[in-house]
Scaffold this motif. Structure first.
Motif, PDB file in Angstrom:
ATOM      1  N   LEU A 250       0.861  -1.193   0.000  1.00 47.61           N
ATOM      2  CA  LEU A 250       0.000   0.000   0.000  1.00 47.61           C
ATOM      3  C   LEU A 250       0.891   1.235   0.000  1.00 47.61           C
ATOM      4  O   LEU A 250       1.987   1.217   0.555  1.00 47.61           O
ATOM      5  CB  LEU A 250      -0.895  -0.001   1.243  1.00 47.61           C
ATOM      6  N   PHE A 251       0.413   2.307  -0.626  1.00 51.18           N
ATOM      7  CA  PHE A 251       1.214   3.527  -0.691  1.00 51.18           C
ATOM      8  C   PHE A 251       1.155   4.246   0.651  1.00 51.18           C
ATOM      9  O   PHE A 251       0.086   4.712   1.056  1.00 51.18           O
ATOM     10  CB  PHE A 251       0.726   4.431  -1.810  1.00 51.18           C
ATOM     11  N   PRO A 252       2.290   4.355   1.340  1.00 52.91           N
ATOM     12  CA  PRO A 252       2.245   4.889   2.707  1.00 52.91           C
ATOM     13  C   PRO A 252       1.942   6.384   2.758  1.00 52.91           C
ATOM     14  O   PRO A 252       1.564   6.887   3.799  1.00 52.91           O
ATOM     15  CB  PRO A 252       3.655   4.607   3.241  1.00 52.91           C
ATOM     16  N   HIS A 253       2.116   7.069   1.625  1.00 56.98           N
ATOM     17  CA  HIS A 253       1.885   8.516   1.646  1.00 56.98           C
ATOM     18  C   HIS A 253       0.470   8.879   1.233  1.00 56.98           C
ATOM     19  O   HIS A 253       0.171  10.044   0.997  1.00 56.98           O
ATOM     20  CB  HIS A 253       2.897   9.223   0.749  1.00 56.98           C
ATOM     21  N   MET A 254      -0.399   7.859   1.098  1.00 58.22           N
ATOM     22  CA  MET A 254      -1.776   8.156   0.696  1.00 58.22           C
ATOM     23  C   MET A 254      -2.737   7.551   1.716  1.00 58.22           C
ATOM     24  O   MET A 254      -2.421   6.534   2.345  1.00 58.22           O
ATOM     25  CB  MET A 254      -2.064   7.526  -0.669  1.00 58.22           C
ATOM     26  N   ASN A 255      -3.906   8.158   1.840  1.00 58.54           N
ATOM     27  CA  ASN A 255      -4.891   7.577   2.732  1.00 58.54           C
ATOM     28  C   ASN A 255      -5.604   6.419   2.031  1.00 58.54           C
ATOM     29  O   ASN A 255      -5.299   6.093   0.881  1.00 58.54           O
ATOM     30  CB  ASN A 255      -5.870   8.643   3.243  1.00 58.54           C
TER      31      ASN A 255
ATOM     32  N   ARG B 204      15.802   2.794   0.307  1.00 55.62           N
ATOM     33  CA  ARG B 204      14.907   2.231   1.311  1.00 55.62           C
ATOM     34  C   ARG B 204      13.506   2.030   0.741  1.00 55.62           C
ATOM     35  O   ARG B 204      12.692   1.313   1.298  1.00 55.62           O
ATOM     36  CB  ARG B 204      14.843   3.197   2.487  1.00 55.62           C
ATOM     37  N   LEU B 205      13.230   2.717  -0.355  1.00 53.29           N
ATOM     38  CA  LEU B 205      11.895   2.672  -0.954  1.00 53.29           C
ATOM     39  C   LEU B 205      11.554   1.236  -1.345  1.00 53.29           C
ATOM     40  O   LEU B 205      12.322   0.564  -2.024  1.00 53.29           O
ATOM     41  CB  LEU B 205      11.906   3.566  -2.200  1.00 53.29           C
ATOM     42  N   ASP B 206      10.388   0.773  -0.892  1.00 47.17           N
ATOM     43  CA  ASP B 206       9.948  -0.591  -1.193  1.00 47.17           C
ATOM     44  C   ASP B 206       9.666  -0.708  -2.695  1.00 47.17           C
ATOM     45  O   ASP B 206       8.755  -0.077  -3.210  1.00 47.17           O
ATOM     46  CB  ASP B 206       8.673  -0.875  -0.383  1.00 47.17           C
ATOM     47  N   LYS B 207      10.487  -1.523  -3.381  1.00 47.87           N
ATOM     48  CA  LYS B 207      10.351  -1.608  -4.834  1.00 47.87           C
ATOM     49  C   LYS B 207       9.000  -2.200  -5.250  1.00 47.87           C
ATOM     50  O   LYS B 207       8.548  -2.009  -6.371  1.00 47.87           O
ATOM     51  CB  LYS B 207      11.482  -2.454  -5.431  1.00 47.87           C
ATOM     52  N   ARG B 208       8.351  -2.905  -4.320  1.00 49.29           N
ATOM     53  CA  ARG B 208       7.031  -3.452  -4.668  1.00 49.29           C
ATOM     54  C   ARG B 208       6.001  -2.350  -4.859  1.00 49.29           C
ATOM     55  O   ARG B 208       5.013  -2.524  -5.557  1.00 49.29           O
ATOM     56  CB  ARG B 208       6.567  -4.426  -3.587  1.00 49.29           C
ATOM     57  N   LEU B 209       6.251  -1.191  -4.225  1.00 53.49           N
ATOM     58  CA  LEU B 209       5.339  -0.065  -4.428  1.00 53.49           C
ATOM     59  C   LEU B 209       5.377   0.373  -5.888  1.00 53.49           C
ATOM     60  O   LEU B 209       4.366   0.762  -6.461  1.00 53.49           O
ATOM     61  CB  LEU B 209       5.718   1.110  -3.525  1.00 53.49           C
ATOM     62  N   LEU B 210       6.562   0.284  -6.493  1.00 54.30           N
ATOM     63  CA  LEU B 210       6.691   0.659  -7.900  1.00 54.30           C
ATOM     64  C   LEU B 210       5.967  -0.356  -8.776  1.00 54.30           C
ATOM     65  O   LEU B 210       5.310   0.005  -9.748  1.00 54.30           O
ATOM     66  CB  LEU B 210       8.172   0.758  -8.294  1.00 54.30           C
TER      67      LEU B 210
ATOM     68  N   ARG C  98       2.128   4.592 -15.867  1.00 49.34           N
ATOM     69  CA  ARG C  98       3.333   4.489 -16.669  1.00 49.34           C
ATOM     70  C   ARG C  98       4.533   4.874 -15.817  1.00 49.34           C
ATOM     71  O   ARG C  98       4.363   5.507 -14.776  1.00 49.34           O
ATOM     72  CB  ARG C  98       3.233   5.407 -17.885  1.00 49.34           C
ATOM     73  N   PRO C  99       5.752   4.515 -16.257  1.00 48.77           N
ATOM     74  CA  PRO C  99       6.927   4.758 -15.404  1.00 48.77           C
ATOM     75  C   PRO C  99       7.042   6.197 -14.911  1.00 48.77           C
ATOM     76  O   PRO C  99       7.321   6.427 -13.741  1.00 48.77           O
ATOM     77  CB  PRO C  99       8.099   4.392 -16.320  1.00 48.77           C
ATOM     78  N   PHE C 100       6.802   7.178 -15.781  1.00 45.39           N
ATOM     79  CA  PHE C 100       6.976   8.555 -15.328  1.00 45.39           C
ATOM     80  C   PHE C 100       5.900   8.935 -14.312  1.00 45.39           C
ATOM     81  O   PHE C 100       6.171   9.643 -13.339  1.00 45.39           O
ATOM     82  CB  PHE C 100       6.987   9.518 -16.516  1.00 45.39           C
ATOM     83  N   SER C 101       4.667   8.442 -14.541  1.00 46.38           N
ATOM     84  CA  SER C 101       3.601   8.691 -13.562  1.00 46.38           C
ATOM     85  C   SER C 101       3.959   8.060 -12.232  1.00 46.38           C
ATOM     86  O   SER C 101       3.734   8.639 -11.170  1.00 46.38           O
ATOM     87  CB  SER C 101       2.280   8.093 -14.035  1.00 46.38           C
ATOM     88  N   THR C 102       4.511   6.853 -12.294  1.00 45.72           N
ATOM     89  CA  THR C 102       4.928   6.182 -11.059  1.00 45.72           C
ATOM     90  C   THR C 102       5.962   7.021 -10.339  1.00 45.72           C
ATOM     91  O   THR C 102       5.900   7.200  -9.125  1.00 45.72           O
ATOM     92  CB  THR C 102       5.509   4.798 -11.392  1.00 45.72           C
ATOM     93  N   PHE C 103       6.905   7.556 -11.106  1.00 46.53           N
ATOM     94  CA  PHE C 103       7.930   8.398 -10.488  1.00 46.53           C
ATOM     95  C   PHE C 103       7.292   9.588  -9.768  1.00 46.53           C
ATOM     96  O   PHE C 103       7.589   9.877  -8.618  1.00 46.53           O
ATOM     97  CB  PHE C 103       8.930   8.877 -11.539  1.00 46.53           C
ATOM     98  N   LEU C 104       6.372  10.261 -10.475  1.00 49.63           N
ATOM     99  CA  LEU C 104       5.763  11.461  -9.893  1.00 49.63           C
ATOM    100  C   LEU C 104       4.860  11.159  -8.707  1.00 49.63           C
ATOM    101  O   LEU C 104       4.811  11.917  -7.750  1.00 49.63           O
ATOM    102  CB  LEU C 104       4.939  12.196 -10.963  1.00 49.63           C
ATOM    103  N   GLN C 105       4.146  10.019  -8.791  1.00 42.98           N
ATOM    104  CA  GLN C 105       3.140   9.760  -7.765  1.00 42.98           C
ATOM    105  C   GLN C 105       3.660   8.928  -6.601  1.00 42.98           C
ATOM    106  O   GLN C 105       3.087   8.956  -5.517  1.00 42.98           O
ATOM    107  CB  GLN C 105       1.937   9.043  -8.384  1.00 42.98           C
ATOM    108  N   VAL C 106       4.712   8.151  -6.834  1.00 43.56           N
ATOM    109  CA  VAL C 106       5.186   7.266  -5.766  1.00 43.56           C
ATOM    110  C   VAL C 106       6.633   7.576  -5.378  1.00 43.56           C
ATOM    111  O   VAL C 106       6.921   7.940  -4.246  1.00 43.56           O
ATOM    112  CB  VAL C 106       5.064   5.777  -6.183  1.00 43.56           C
ATOM    113  N   THR C 107       7.561   7.451  -6.356  1.00 41.13           N
ATOM    114  CA  THR C 107       8.980   7.587  -6.021  1.00 41.13           C
ATOM    115  C   THR C 107       9.295   8.962  -5.442  1.00 41.13           C
ATOM    116  O   THR C 107       9.881   9.075  -4.373  1.00 41.13           O
ATOM    117  CB  THR C 107       9.831   7.368  -7.288  1.00 41.13           C
TER     118      THR C 107
END
Lengths: 379, 283, 385
Positions: free
Chosen positions: A105-110, B170-176, B185-194
């Motif tokens: 789960l994304f930790p930075h989102m609710n 430390r970032l959990d790669k499974r989140l990606l 898409r990869p760039f969206s993933t970068f912006l929204q998660v990484t």
């Protein structure tokens, strides 16, 4: 000795489904360095079914799942989803969603933002209200209504599990992939979630593909189970079929528990094999396909198929109760048989008056219906 | 020994350090800033606001620092992030250590020697000579604010790379994978998660570099040719040349106050950006 | 640099080595970098770095701490001193007189001998930071052999506080291949040409005494002026010139050597070194005048090894030792006994020993110049303008 129409039973579960499969693996190989993680996988997944990959760790079940998700590309062969070859399609292009082992789960989102994540990626964009509605519906399905604004790290393991489920199903995928989704939960919670998962699958009708090393989980949840070993699919079938008619000692051992008696096939006739044990006993059982006289083989008999008696009966074998574990509905006995060694016997309490239960050290006689025993190749 | 006594014993070294290295010098500076310069320099006790009234005389130094320190921090961040990303996310683990060491290697040499290398590279027979070869003439690099910026980014890059690297590693790669699986898409993933999840590292790196840059004097002195004047340079001059300890203390104390205010506002902003997240620590 | 302008790595390393060799100009550099303090700490913290006292034959102790300027000694002389006395010479180098004064004012310097410049000595006396010298402990000091012009400042109110070390001048170095055939001879030329054909190629010291002093000379004022209106003129000139400056730095050798800078304010020793390596660089004393200076050996109040301090000063005043010093660093001495031992080439070098008329126009820095807060503020305004 009754003839058992083994082939007929097999036919019902292994006959390909008449409907076109929702997903399929065709001759799929996957090699990591010099490790073969997937060895000629062939499998069709029917729409709406609940399929499990079962096997010990390292058997290739997770690789198979990841190839369906698109995280791994097969070295050779084809992965099909909804009739399309998807080998080169990236995960984000597949109508498939996955529930990860530790939920991811994304930790930075609710909670609501986690669940709506997939919907927000859609192009053309969905209206906010539409996303909110779908998220609300998904929360309802996983019984977490009202948790929208919660931080995911504040929730219990079971709740996180449900958020992960909701995050996947809200996208209405063609295929929902579950990678050991219950492994992180405690035993009681796992039981509850198993029932919920099954209900959920019936309710929404999405095809589920589960990866597990827990045979009980696979048996209780699945419509069909693929037993895997060293990258290969060893046997596919519905749970009862696998339990009753394992095609190999490996499957019999992995699906349920069984007593195995080694020996040599003396002759095979009408699907019934006669096995000679090293100690000179002759035992019969339904013959595994392909067995012939002279083969090394083993006889498998499930503990609940063995009957215990105080008095000798025709064909019964003498033994001594070595140990006794009371399990409530059942009592498990360990019976020492001079020629066969220790045998597990599971006796139902029903029809066994209290005064009739056997005591440790008591001499007994055991027998079983040869039709319920199987003669398997020893692999 | 009771638990309470033990706790006190454990805290004592840190407390002593805090008092001796932080509270005492700050108090001295604070007191000195209200004093006067002696006839031959140094400090004469007094109580006057004259030194603070005189602060506008160092306005340019404050202005240069307040422009170039944030600019240098941002430039270092923009260069460090892709580098840290490459190291943490894209690099084969067996190369990671070697590449990380390469990032630190420059730290093994004194900043003085390294800055001298830059004096040569940016000097007339260095980069400008190369630019001349491709037809770009008359480029002056050395002893300009730009040279100072380059020196700053170069000198502080490792300090920026490491915290960002750690947060990305430390970032959990499974989140990606989860993000890709959910259709990003990869760039969206970068912006929204990484990116959001590496903000703590970015924040830490920026904080470290910014604070050090606010007090920087060596790089402006060497690469700015004395023409790019930081508060740090003003302080060196005030204490070592004109020996005006009172005014120097006032300048130093003002710098500390500016730093505290900036850092507090910055931390508030970062905290708001990650409202309520507990796994964010800036310092 | 090769013909194509490509920088080979060998060339690069060579350049770097030259930079390091020639970069540390006399007064300012180490002060700015803080390395002076670092060497001092290192020497104290790592006794293993010190040579072992050989056959300690005297009772002056095992060390003597000297605060001096960079590139200002022949280290072989120190080794011989250690061999003879058993006292190791721990050298702390400094960037400016101001910095030296700041250290002594702060207290606890731990120095035994320091090297103040002429104009600072009265301040040290008034601040009670300097020890009167006992001549009986300096048998090598032959006062009559010294040119009084360079030894007078050592005596304050009839008391001897310091004995002369070396002297020198502050002029400018110019790369004559860029002067278009018109040579620069004055501070007026220096500043006017900076605004013209030397624009972007000139360096001035990051040092109030010389930079402001030489700007004052442009107008014909005293090098030491603290007159408000005269300083205002100097400030106007400096700020006018600033956009044309390559740098404000006392570390001018690298830029002069690389050709980035063509004109710089310059001290004798640096002028000599630049001219020796690149004959096209000339050392010029401004016709209007400028600075002449003289450095002294002195003992600070509270010196921990006073006997060793006297022994070291006495040793350095030995003409044989002093002559070796001059050959090593290239600064002239005012001692006739030492000069008698120096080769003709050095004695006839116009950079070390300028023509009398040029020398006559020069002024010694004044104590007031050193401590004047207005001049310090002026330089700060100039630098941050």
């Amino acid at each position: 000795m009754t003839h058992i129409p083994i082939d007929l039973q097999y036919a019902t579960s292994e006959q390909p489904d008449a409907r076109p499969p929702i997903a399929a693996l065709r001759n799929v190989f996957k090699v990591f360095g010099d490790v073969v993680a997937a060895d000629q996988l062939n499998l069709s997944i029917a729409p709406g079914e609940f399929l499990s990959f079962l096997g010990p760790s390292g058997c290739g079940k997770t690789t198979a799942l990841r190839m369906l998700a698109g995280f791994e590309a097969p070295t050779s062969g084809e992965v099909l989803i909804d009739g399309q070859v998807v080998n080169t399609i990236e995960p984000y292009g597949r109508p498939v969603n996955m529930v990860f082992q530790s939920y991811a789960l994304f930790p930075h989102m609710n909670v609501a933002d986690n669940i709506g994540y997939g919907l927000r990626q859609r192009r053309p964009r969905l209206a906010r209200a539409e996303i909110a509605r779908k998220v609300g519906r998904a929360l309802e399905i996983v019984r977490l209504t009202g948790f929208e604004k919660r931080r995911v790290w504040e929730m219990s393991g079971g709740q996180q599990q449900r958020v992960a489920l909701a995050r996947a199903i809200v996208n209405e995928p063609k295929l929902l992939l579950l990678d050991e989704p219950l492994a992180a939960l405690d035993r009681k919670l796992r039981k509850e979630m198993q029932i919920e998962l099954q209900d959920l699958q019936r309710q929404i009708g999405i095809t589920f593909v589960l990866v597990t090393h827990d045979q009980e989980e696979a048996l209780s949840l699945s419509d069909r189970i693929c037993v895997m070993r060293e990258g290969r699919i060893i046997q596919t079938g519905d749970p009862q079929n696998l339990y009753d008619h394992p095609k190999s000692r490996y499957v019999a051992d992995f699906v349920g528990t069984s007593n195995f008696i080694d020996g040599r096939v003396e002759h095979v006739a009408d699907g019934v094999a006669t096995l000679a044990t090293p100690s000179g006993l002759r035992l019969q059982g339904a013959a595994n396909a392909g067995l012939k006289a002279g083969d090394e083989a083993c006889l498998s008999v499930r503990p609940e198929q063995i009957h215990m008696h105080r008095d000798a009966a025709p064909g019964s074998l003498p033994g001594t109760v070595h140990n006794r574990i009371f399990l409530g509905e059942h009592t498990e006995y360990l019976v020492q048989q001079p020629a066969l060694g220790s045998l597990n016997v599971l006796a139902p309490r029903q029809g066994q008056p209290d005064d009739l239960s056997f005591q440790t050290g008591e001499p007994v006689h055991i027998n079983w219906n040869p039709a319920r025993a199987l003669v398997l190749s020893p692999d | 020994m009771t638990r309470r006594e033990r706790n006190w014993l454990l805290v004592t070294p840190a407390a002593a350090w805090f008092v001796v290295m932080l509270v005492l010098p700050l108090s001295v500076i604070f007191v000195f800033s209200f004093g006067e310069r002696g006839p031959a320099g140094g400090y004469v006790p007094a109580f006057t606001f004259e030194q603070y009234a005189n602060l506008p005389a160092r306005f340019t130094a404050f202005k240069n620092t307040m422009i170039l320190a944030p600019l240098g921090t941002i430039a270092a961040m923009l260069i460090a992030y892709p580098l840290a990303y490459q190291l943490a996310v894209r690099t084969d683990p067996k190369w990671k250590i070697i590449l990380l060491v390469l990032v630190i290697v420059p730290f093994w040499t004194s900043i003085l020697i390294r800055s001298y290398a830059w004096i040569f590279i940016l000097g007339g027979s260095g980069l400008p000579a190369l630019l001349e070869m491709v037809g770009i003439e008359g480029v002056r690099l050395i002893y300009t604010p730009f040279a100072v910026l380059i020196g700053i980014v170069y000198g502080y890059l490792p300090l920026m790379v490491f915290p960002i690297y750690v947060s990305l590693d430390r970032l959990d790669k499974r989140l990606l994978e989860a993000s890709a699986d959910l259709g990003a898409r990869p760039f969206s993933t970068f912006l929204q998660v990484t990116l959001p999840l590496s903000i703590p590292g970015v924040a830490t790196g920026c904080m470290l570099v910014f604070i050090l840059l606010m007090g920087e004097f060596l790089i402006p002195a060497l690469l700015g040719g004395g023409k790019v004047f930081f508060v740090g340079n003003a302080l060196v001059d005030l204490f070592l040349q004109s020996r005006n300890w009172a005014f120097g203390s006032a300048v130093a104390f003002t710098l500390i106050v500016i730093m505290l205010v900036t850092v507090t506002v910055y931390m508030r902003l970062i905290a708001r950006l990650h409202s309520g997240r507990q796994d964010i620590s800036i310092m | 640099m090769t013909d194509t302008g490509y920088i080979s790595k060998w060339k690069f390393m060579e350049e770097l080595r030259r930079y390091r060799k020639g970069s540390v100009s006399r007064r300012h550099f180490l002060g700015v970098t803080g390395l002076g303090a670092a060497t001092a700490v290192l020497g104290t913290a790592m006794p293993a770095l010190r040579p072992r006292a050989a056959l300690a034959s005297s009772d002056i102790g095992d060390r003597v701490v000297l605060a001096t300027w960079p590139n200002y000694h022949d280290t072989a002389n120190f080794d011989m001193f250690t061999d003879a006395t058993g006292a190791f010479v721990q050298v702390n180098v400094f960037g400016s007189n101001e910095e030296m004064l700041a250290k002594l004012q702060a207290g606890g310097s731990g120095w035994d001998v320091f090297v103040p410049t002429n104009y600072t000595i009265t301040t040290y006396v008034s601040e009670d930071l300097i020890e009167p010298l006992d001549v009986s402990k300096l048998p090598n000091y032959d006062a009559d052999a010294f040119d009084p012009r360079f030894s007078d400042a050592g005596t304050v109110d009839g008391t001897l506080y310091a004995v002369p070390k070396n002297w020198g001048t502050t002029g400018f170095a110019v790369n004559t291949s860029h002067d278009g055939g018109t040579s620069l001879t004055s501070w007026k030329d220096f500043f006017d040409r900076t605004k013209d054909d030397f624009s972007g190629r000139t360096m001035v010291h990051d040092y109030q005494l010389t930079t402001i002093g030489n700007a004052l000379k442009y107008f014909g004022y005293s090098f030491n002026s603290v007159e408000e209106s005269e300083l205002a003129d100097a400030e106007r000139l400096l700020i006018e010139v600033k956009p044309h400056l390559f740098a404000i730095s006392s570390d001018y050798q690298p830029a002069m050597r690389s050709g980035d800078a063509w004109l710089t304010m310059c001290w004798t020793g640096d002028g000599k070194q630049l001219n020796a390596d690149m004959p096209e660089i000339a050392f010029v004393l401004g016709r209007e005048g400028g600075e002449v200076w003289s450095d002294y050996y002195a003992i600070p109040k509270g010196a921990p090894h006073r006997d060793a301090a006297y022994a070291l000063i006495n040793y350095m005043l030995d003409p044989q030792v002093n002559a070796r010093e001059v050959v090593a660093h290239g600064y002239p001495v005012a001692d006739a006994n030492t000069n008698a031992l120096l080769p003709e080439a050095i004695l006839n070098d116009p950079i070390l020993y300028p023509a009398q008329d040029l020398l006559d126009a020069l002024e010694f820095g004044a104590a007031a110049t050193l401590t004047d807060p207005n001049r310090a503020e002026l330089l700060a305004r100039f630098k941050s303008a």
